[in-house]
Design an enzyme around this catalytic site. Sequence first.
Site, PDB file in Angstrom:
ATOM      1  N   SER A 125      -8.988  61.246  25.497  1.00  0.00           N
ATOM      2  CA  SER A 125      -8.761  62.325  24.539  1.00  0.00           C
ATOM      3  C   SER A 125      -9.618  63.523  24.890  1.00  0.00           C
ATOM      4  CB  SER A 125      -9.160  61.804  23.152  1.00  0.00           C
ATOM      5  OG  SER A 125      -9.327  62.865  22.255  1.00  0.00           O
ATOM      6  N   TYR A 149     -15.485  57.485  16.996  1.00  0.00           N
ATOM      7  CA  TYR A 149     -14.190  57.391  17.695  1.00  0.00           C
ATOM      8  C   TYR A 149     -14.312  57.976  19.100  1.00  0.00           C
ATOM      9  CZ  TYR A 149      -9.604  58.888  19.303  1.00  0.00           C
ATOM     10  OH  TYR A 149      -8.503  59.137  20.087  1.00  0.00           O
ATOM     11  N   LYS A 153     -14.023  56.417  23.231  1.00  0.00           N
ATOM     12  CA  LYS A 153     -13.262  56.950  24.375  1.00  0.00           C
ATOM     13  C   LYS A 153     -14.187  57.192  25.567  1.00  0.00           C
ATOM     14  CE  LYS A 153      -9.221  56.971  22.521  1.00  0.00           C
ATOM     15  NZ  LYS A 153      -8.288  55.917  22.915  1.00  0.00           N
TER      16      LYS A 153
HETATM   17  P1  NAD Z   1      -1.126  54.903  16.836  1.00  0.00           P
HETATM   18  O1  NAD Z   1      -2.068  54.407  15.825  1.00  0.00           O
HETATM   19  O2  NAD Z   1       0.220  55.364  16.386  1.00  0.00           O
HETATM   20  O3  NAD Z   1      -0.909  53.816  17.989  1.00  0.00           O
HETATM   21  C1  NAD Z   1      -1.911  52.876  18.339  1.00  0.00           C
HETATM   22  C2  NAD Z   1      -1.269  51.497  18.282  1.00  0.00           C
HETATM   23  O4  NAD Z   1      -2.224  50.529  18.675  1.00  0.00           O
HETATM   24  C3  NAD Z   1      -0.765  51.132  16.900  1.00  0.00           C
HETATM   25  O5  NAD Z   1       0.584  50.703  16.985  1.00  0.00           O
HETATM   26  C4  NAD Z   1      -1.692  49.989  16.479  1.00  0.00           C
HETATM   27  O6  NAD Z   1      -1.020  49.061  15.625  1.00  0.00           O
HETATM   28  C5  NAD Z   1      -2.106  49.407  17.800  1.00  0.00           C
HETATM   29  N1  NAD Z   1      -3.407  48.724  17.814  1.00  0.00           N
HETATM   30  C6  NAD Z   1      -4.605  49.188  17.372  1.00  0.00           C
HETATM   31  N2  NAD Z   1      -5.571  48.282  17.594  1.00  0.00           N
HETATM   32  C7  NAD Z   1      -4.981  47.218  18.191  1.00  0.00           C
HETATM   33  C8  NAD Z   1      -5.452  45.969  18.653  1.00  0.00           C
HETATM   34  N3  NAD Z   1      -6.734  45.596  18.533  1.00  0.00           N
HETATM   35  N4  NAD Z   1      -4.576  45.105  19.218  1.00  0.00           N
HETATM   36  C9  NAD Z   1      -3.265  45.433  19.324  1.00  0.00           C
HETATM   37  N5  NAD Z   1      -2.761  46.607  18.906  1.00  0.00           N
HETATM   38  C10 NAD Z   1      -3.609  47.486  18.341  1.00  0.00           C
HETATM   39  O7  NAD Z   1      -1.860  56.073  17.649  1.00  0.00           O
HETATM   40  P2  NAD Z   1      -1.301  57.096  18.734  1.00  0.00           P
HETATM   41  O8  NAD Z   1      -1.392  58.454  18.164  1.00  0.00           O
HETATM   42  O9  NAD Z   1      -0.036  56.622  19.288  1.00  0.00           O
HETATM   43  O10 NAD Z   1      -2.457  56.986  19.822  1.00  0.00           O
HETATM   44  C11 NAD Z   1      -2.355  56.148  20.955  1.00  0.00           C
HETATM   45  C12 NAD Z   1      -3.632  56.256  21.764  1.00  0.00           C
HETATM   46  O11 NAD Z   1      -3.843  57.617  22.136  1.00  0.00           O
HETATM   47  C13 NAD Z   1      -4.886  55.827  21.011  1.00  0.00           C
HETATM   48  O12 NAD Z   1      -5.737  55.149  21.908  1.00  0.00           O
HETATM   49  C14 NAD Z   1      -5.498  57.130  20.575  1.00  0.00           C
HETATM   50  O13 NAD Z   1      -6.885  57.024  20.417  1.00  0.00           O
HETATM   51  C15 NAD Z   1      -5.152  58.030  21.759  1.00  0.00           C
HETATM   52  N6  NAD Z   1      -5.133  59.456  21.410  1.00  0.00           N
HETATM   53  C16 NAD Z   1      -4.374  59.881  20.349  1.00  0.00           C
HETATM   54  C17 NAD Z   1      -4.396  61.228  19.985  1.00  0.00           C
HETATM   55  C18 NAD Z   1      -3.597  61.712  18.800  1.00  0.00           C
HETATM   56  O14 NAD Z   1      -3.918  62.781  18.274  1.00  0.00           O
HETATM   57  N7  NAD Z   1      -2.565  61.015  18.344  1.00  0.00           N
HETATM   58  C19 NAD Z   1      -5.173  62.157  20.709  1.00  0.00           C
HETATM   59  C20 NAD Z   1      -5.905  61.689  21.810  1.00  0.00           C
HETATM   60  C21 NAD Z   1      -5.880  60.332  22.139  1.00  0.00           C
HETATM   61  N1  UFG Z   2      -6.730  71.257   9.945  1.00  0.00           N
HETATM   62  C1  UFG Z   2      -6.584  71.912   8.739  1.00  0.00           C
HETATM   63  N2  UFG Z   2      -6.117  71.191   7.678  1.00  0.00           N
HETATM   64  C2  UFG Z   2      -5.776  69.869   7.762  1.00  0.00           C
HETATM   65  C3  UFG Z   2      -5.936  69.212   9.006  1.00  0.00           C
HETATM   66  C4  UFG Z   2      -6.433  69.942  10.078  1.00  0.00           C
HETATM   67  O1  UFG Z   2      -6.874  73.097   8.614  1.00  0.00           O
HETATM   68  O2  UFG Z   2      -5.369  69.284   6.753  1.00  0.00           O
HETATM   69  C5  UFG Z   2      -7.187  72.027  11.130  1.00  0.00           C
HETATM   70  C6  UFG Z   2      -8.464  71.537  11.775  1.00  0.00           C
HETATM   71  O3  UFG Z   2      -9.572  72.127  11.186  1.00  0.00           O
HETATM   72  C7  UFG Z   2      -8.243  71.926  13.237  1.00  0.00           C
HETATM   73  C8  UFG Z   2      -6.728  71.826  13.433  1.00  0.00           C
HETATM   74  O4  UFG Z   2      -6.189  71.915  12.120  1.00  0.00           O
HETATM   75  O5  UFG Z   2      -8.621  73.258  13.426  1.00  0.00           O
HETATM   76  C9  UFG Z   2      -6.276  70.538  14.077  1.00  0.00           C
HETATM   77  O6  UFG Z   2      -6.817  69.428  13.362  1.00  0.00           O
HETATM   78  P1  UFG Z   2      -6.296  67.929  13.620  1.00  0.00           P
HETATM   79  O7  UFG Z   2      -7.041  67.045  12.682  1.00  0.00           O
HETATM   80  O8  UFG Z   2      -4.831  67.887  13.598  1.00  0.00           O
HETATM   81  O9  UFG Z   2      -6.724  67.670  15.141  1.00  0.00           O
HETATM   82  P2  UFG Z   2      -8.164  67.740  15.831  1.00  0.00           P
HETATM   83  O10 UFG Z   2      -8.075  68.788  16.891  1.00  0.00           O
HETATM   84  O11 UFG Z   2      -9.250  67.853  14.866  1.00  0.00           O
HETATM   85  O12 UFG Z   2      -8.266  66.294  16.467  1.00  0.00           O
HETATM   86  C10 UFG Z   2      -7.209  65.707  17.220  1.00  0.00           C
HETATM   87  C11 UFG Z   2      -7.257  64.194  17.060  1.00  0.00           C
HETATM   88  C12 UFG Z   2      -8.519  63.654  17.694  1.00  0.00           C
HETATM   89  C13 UFG Z   2      -8.612  64.112  19.110  1.00  0.00           C
HETATM   90  C14 UFG Z   2      -8.545  65.609  19.184  1.00  0.00           C
HETATM   91  C15 UFG Z   2      -8.568  66.082  20.612  1.00  0.00           C
HETATM   92  O13 UFG Z   2      -7.228  63.833  15.689  1.00  0.00           O
HETATM   93  O14 UFG Z   2      -8.455  62.258  17.686  1.00  0.00           O
HETATM   94  O15 UFG Z   2      -7.332  66.057  18.573  1.00  0.00           O
HETATM   95  O16 UFG Z   2      -7.543  65.487  21.319  1.00  0.00           O
HETATM   96  F1  UFG Z   2      -9.770  63.691  19.625  1.00  0.00           F
END
Ligand code: NAD
Ligand code: UFG
Length: 336
Positions: A125, A149, A153
């Site tokens: 991330s 979190y 990572k």
């Molecule tokens: P998500 O929660 O939709 O998907 C994660 C999946 O992993 C879920 O289906 C959950 O049930 C499963 N899971 C969690 N722990 C588990 C375990 N111990 N064993 C088996 N399954 C398990 O999240 P996502 O948005 O699809 O994210 C996928 C990956 O990408 C994650 O590692 C997340 O940290 C990373 N990531 C997400 C974002 C974002 O903003 N969505 C940004 C950067 C990185």
């Molecule tokens: N924000 C609002 N109101 C809300 C939610 C968010 O104003 O209700 C703003 C935040 O302050 C930020 C932007 O919208 O400026 C985006 O916020 P998000 O929570 O959607 O995303 P972040 O950038 O904070 O974080 C996301 C994921 C993290 C990841 C990061 C970088 O949640 O897990 O992107 O990849 F690490």
Amino acid sequence: MDNILVTGGAGFIGSHTVVELLNAGYGVVVIDNLVNSSMESLERVKKITGKSVKFYQADLLNMEALQNIFEEENISSVIHFAGLKAVGESCKIPLAYFNNNITGTINLLMAMEKYNVKSLVFSSSATVYGKPESVPISEDFPLSVSNPYGRTKLIIEDMLRDIYKADTSWNIALLRYFNPIGAHESGEIGENPNGIPNNLLPYVSKVAIGELEAVNVFGNDYDTPDGTGVRDYIHVVDLAEGHIKALEKLTSNPGLVTYNLGTGTGYSVLEIIHNFEKACGKKIPYKITERRPGDIDMCYANPEKAKKELGWEAKRDIDKMCEDAWRWQSKYPKGF
Ligand code: NAD
Ligand code: UFG
């Protein structure tokens, strides 16, 4: 046939990646404990692609279940999405995050090593850049963390770098995602958060559908053009395509490689709200509130390395991201 094991494949990014894998002709095995997802997502994947995946409902903390998969299936590579991802929750229950994300990954890596599967794509991330000194952010920027979190990572990235140093027969792609949003254009799969969303897009989407009253804009005194936070939003299907490119790259024995997956363009919170209004044809009420602790002004990628080395770049613009998110939200207002 060789199969790709997708951990967390029932989740948001996982399910979209499974669609692209199936479309590209890969065999897919999914392991997911469904802690943050539902099996329905994989049913929808079948509806979209006409193909099914082998599904194991199991936890990465269950070593026996993991080994059984490697024993039974002919796994050639792993795409590892499974993990807990809520920043706020990770500050409240850090140990659960360390156990799930780090121990889960260690189990996976031990099983991979045992069965001599040494090809891995890992979901990292942009959070590993902490508070970047400048934007756009390149892969060689210094790494730091500001919450449990993010620490999971960075620790996993560090572990993978150590493992590769000790055994260069591994091929590992660390993919640093920026802010994935949007949904499959069929409207059949999308983001399905439990309870009140933490992230901006799902929150805006729930305001648009009438489930929540108004968007709380977390601060308008940031050092950005309109004072609200700027992020690099990327369509989840572009992100999924990036995984296919990374997987292809691993077949050329690149060793350990790291890529930003972002668009290179930043949008402010207000710009996102206005773009979503355009997509859904409704006014989206919002109010300016306090800053959210830990948030930064601006975060967007320099995506050149992935373009040059993977031949990948994001193709879908912000209008498409909002339109697809809205199609999914309005077609299935209650999610899966
Ligand atoms: P998500 O929660 O939709 O998907 C994660 C999946 O992993 C879920 O289906 C959950 O049930 C499963 N899971 C969690 N722990 C588990 C375990 N111990 N064993 C088996 N399954 C398990 O999240 P996502 O948005 O699809 O994210 C996928 C990956 O990408 C994650 O590692 C997340 O940290 C990373 N990531 C997400 C974002 C974002 O903003 N969505 C940004 C950067 C990185
Ligand atoms: N924000 C609002 N109101 C809300 C939610 C968010 O104003 O209700 C703003 C935040 O302050 C930020 C932007 O919208 O400026 C985006 O916020 P998000 O929570 O959607 O995303 P972040 O950038 O904070 O974080 C996301 C994921 C993290 C990841 C990061 C970088 O949640 O897990 O992107 O990849 F690490």
